[in-house]
Design a protein around this motif. Structure first.
Motif, mmCIF file in Angstrom:
data_model
loop_
_atom_site.group_PDB
_atom_site.id
_atom_site.type_symbol
_atom_site.label_atom_id
_atom_site.label_comp_id
_atom_site.label_asym_id
_atom_site.label_seq_id
_atom_site.Cartn_x
_atom_site.Cartn_y
_atom_site.Cartn_z
ATOM 1 N N LEU A 84 25.730 -31.893 -14.413
ATOM 2 C CA LEU A 84 26.662 -31.071 -13.645
ATOM 3 C C LEU A 84 25.834 -30.125 -12.798
ATOM 4 C CD1 LEU A 84 29.031 -30.122 -16.624
ATOM 5 C CD2 LEU A 84 29.316 -32.019 -15.033
ATOM 6 N N ASP A 105 29.278 -34.307 -11.749
ATOM 7 C CA ASP A 105 30.163 -33.352 -11.081
ATOM 8 C C ASP A 105 29.304 -32.249 -10.483
ATOM 9 O OD1 ASP A 105 32.475 -32.163 -10.173
ATOM 10 O OD2 ASP A 105 33.336 -31.782 -12.156
ATOM 11 N N ILE A 107 29.658 -27.852 -9.570
ATOM 12 C CA ILE A 107 30.444 -26.629 -9.731
ATOM 13 C C ILE A 107 29.924 -25.627 -8.710
ATOM 14 C CG2 ILE A 107 31.185 -24.845 -11.354
ATOM 15 C CD1 ILE A 107 30.167 -26.751 -13.613
ATOM 16 N N ASP A 118 35.850 -26.807 -18.518
ATOM 17 C CA ASP A 118 36.506 -28.106 -18.342
ATOM 18 C C ASP A 118 35.499 -29.177 -17.916
ATOM 19 O OD1 ASP A 118 38.908 -26.958 -18.991
ATOM 20 O OD2 ASP A 118 39.669 -26.850 -16.934
ATOM 21 N N SER A 119 34.589 -28.821 -17.007
ATOM 22 C CA SER A 119 33.596 -29.795 -16.533
ATOM 23 C C SER A 119 32.636 -30.196 -17.643
ATOM 24 C CB SER A 119 32.808 -29.215 -15.346
ATOM 25 O OG SER A 119 33.633 -29.072 -14.219
#
Length: 210
Positions: A84, A105, A107, A118-119
């Motif tokens: 992430l 992902d 952020i 949540d990620s």
């Protein structure tokens, strides 16, 4: 397989000490294990293929080795864990490129706590699923390794749904011998159908029945 939060590890790599501390506090609140690193190099000194659900919260822009460079090194080392990226507004295009290279992902800073949680939770789930699948694959490979060479040949044809008569012709053996091989294969694998055998063989090797 159920994994408790305390069994999961979140690695945080960021050169901002204040951000590392705040992320530790946030991630600790959920019960995840947290490891902090001030640089990509520091992380590389200890990284190993994960043996528990794991993810990496990684700053995309750091003074020495960047997050993107670390991502590339991990890929070259064959170390697969969800990444992430943490990114400033100006770096969003870099983060999109990182996702094209396999990141899970990104952020955008400054981020809301719930977005991070949540990620990370989604990344931990993906890691757990990947580990569980690897364990199932290893178990299937171990089971198939117990077959004799001739049983392996017969098993492939059985899994493809061929009748004993065609298998006998293909292998140059009698139908009775094929029947014996079929019995041995099913007993060793603890299964009772060609469909189950096919699933087992594909789990061990997705190309097994090509």
């Amino acid at each position: 397989m159920n994994h408790q939060p305390e069994d999961c590890i979140v690695h945080v790599v960021d050169d901002d000490a204040g951000l590392r501390r705040s992320l530790r506090f946030l991630l600790d609140s959920v019960g995840w294990g947290v490891r902090l690193y001030a640089s990509a190099e520091e992380f590389l000194d200890v990284v190993a293929p994960p043996d528990r659900p794991t993810c990496l919260l990684l700053d995309i822009r750091m003074p020495a080795m960047s997050g993107l460079e670390l991502q590339q090194v991990l890929r070259e080392k064959g170390i697969d864990l969800p990444i992430l990226f943490m990114t400033g507004h100006a770096d969003v295009s870099m983060a999109v490129q990182a996702m094209k290279s396999g990141a899970s992902d990104f952020i955008e800073k400054p981020f809301k706590d719930q977005v991070v949680l949540d990620s990370v939770a989604a990344a931990i789930r993906r890691s757990a699923e990947s580990l569980d699948e690897a364990q199932r694959r290893a178990a299937a490979q171990k089971l198939l390794a117990s077959f004799s060479p001739r049983e392996k040949e017969a098993a492939r044809l059985i899994a493809l749904g061929q009748p004993n008569k065609l298998i006998a012709t293909a292998l140059g053996i009698s139908e009775k011998t094929v029947h014996i091989h079929r019995q041995h294969v099913m007993e060793k694998a603890g299964i009772s159908s060609a469909a189950e055998l096919a699933r087992l063989m594909l789990r061990a090797d997705p190309a097994a029945l090509d």
